[in-house]
Design a protein around this motif. Structure first.
Motif, PDB file in Angstrom:
ATOM      1  N   ARG A  64       0.867  -1.183   0.000  1.00 33.20           N
ATOM      2  CA  ARG A  64       0.000   0.000   0.000  1.00 33.20           C
ATOM      3  C   ARG A  64       0.901   1.230   0.000  1.00 33.20           C
ATOM      4  NH1 ARG A  64      -5.166  -0.644   2.184  1.00 33.20           N
ATOM      5  NH2 ARG A  64      -5.530   1.304   1.081  1.00 33.20           N
ATOM      6  N   TRP A  65       0.409   2.290  -0.570  1.00 33.60           N
ATOM      7  CA  TRP A  65       1.115   3.562  -0.576  1.00 33.60           C
ATOM      8  C   TRP A  65       0.801   4.259   0.735  1.00 33.60           C
ATOM      9  CZ3 TRP A  65      -0.656   8.098  -4.186  1.00 33.60           C
ATOM     10  CH2 TRP A  65       0.114   9.240  -3.926  1.00 33.60           C
ATOM     11  N   LEU A  66       1.832   4.552   1.519  1.00 30.76           N
ATOM     12  CA  LEU A  66       1.678   5.308   2.755  1.00 30.76           C
ATOM     13  C   LEU A  66       1.841   6.785   2.392  1.00 30.76           C
ATOM     14  CD1 LEU A  66       1.402   5.353   5.872  1.00 30.76           C
ATOM     15  CD2 LEU A  66       3.897   5.221   5.968  1.00 30.76           C
ATOM     16  N   HIS A  67       0.721   7.425   2.129  1.00 35.02           N
ATOM     17  CA  HIS A  67       0.727   8.839   1.746  1.00 35.02           C
ATOM     18  C   HIS A  67       0.754   9.666   3.033  1.00 35.02           C
ATOM     19  CE1 HIS A  67      -0.014  12.470  -0.512  1.00 35.02           C
ATOM     20  NE2 HIS A  67      -1.039  12.740   0.286  1.00 35.02           N
ATOM     21  N   VAL A  68       1.893  10.250   3.327  1.00 29.97           N
ATOM     22  CA  VAL A  68       2.108  10.981   4.572  1.00 29.97           C
ATOM     23  C   VAL A  68       1.673  12.426   4.389  1.00 29.97           C
ATOM     24  CG1 VAL A  68       3.844  11.684   6.259  1.00 29.97           C
ATOM     25  CG2 VAL A  68       3.992   9.435   5.173  1.00 29.97           C
ATOM     26  N   THR A  69       0.826  12.895   5.310  1.00 29.34           N
ATOM     27  CA  THR A  69       0.292  14.251   5.213  1.00 29.34           C
ATOM     28  C   THR A  69       0.764  15.151   6.354  1.00 29.34           C
ATOM     29  OG1 THR A  69      -1.709  13.571   6.402  1.00 29.34           O
ATOM     30  CG2 THR A  69      -1.768  13.470   3.988  1.00 29.34           C
TER      31      THR A  69
END
Length: 110
Positions: A64-69
């Motif tokens: 999964r892509w861990l999209h860090v915000t």
């Protein structure tokens, strides 16, 4: 594109961070914030297949892509000016329960 993988649950492929499904599930249940788990389309180089085989791993897991915000040094998960992942002590404690082979772990100097 993955060109080498020996079983790590977290890998960085600029500009994204990928996590295995099992780490994604742990992150989702952790109560940590400032990230989104997104679908990822993964391609592999032949070298990655050879390395995986030589490590005795039968197949690549789902990633999964861990999209860090979040903001580095302020949130549980953030990125710095070089797009490196920066995590809180609480997040690091969770991550260390998984295979971090190949991850450089350093103190964050803001």
């Amino acid at each position: 594109m993955i060109d080498a993988w020996t079983g790590a649950d977290l890998i960085e492929r600029f500009p994204v961070v990928l996590v295995t499904e099992r780490l994604a599930e742990a992150l989702a249940a952790s109560g940590l914030g400032t990230f989104e788990l997104r679908d990822a389309e993964i391609t592999t180089e032949p070298e990655a297949e050879e390395i995986r085989d030589s490590a005795g791993i039968q197949a690549f897991p789902n990633f999964r892509w861990l999209h860090v915000t979040g903001t580095a040094g302020q949130d549980d998960l953030g990125t710095d000016a070089e797009a490196s992942l920066v995590v809180s002590d609480r997040a690091l404690a969770l991550l260390r329960q998984f295979n971090l082979d190949g991850c450089d772990i350093e103190d964050y100097a803001s």
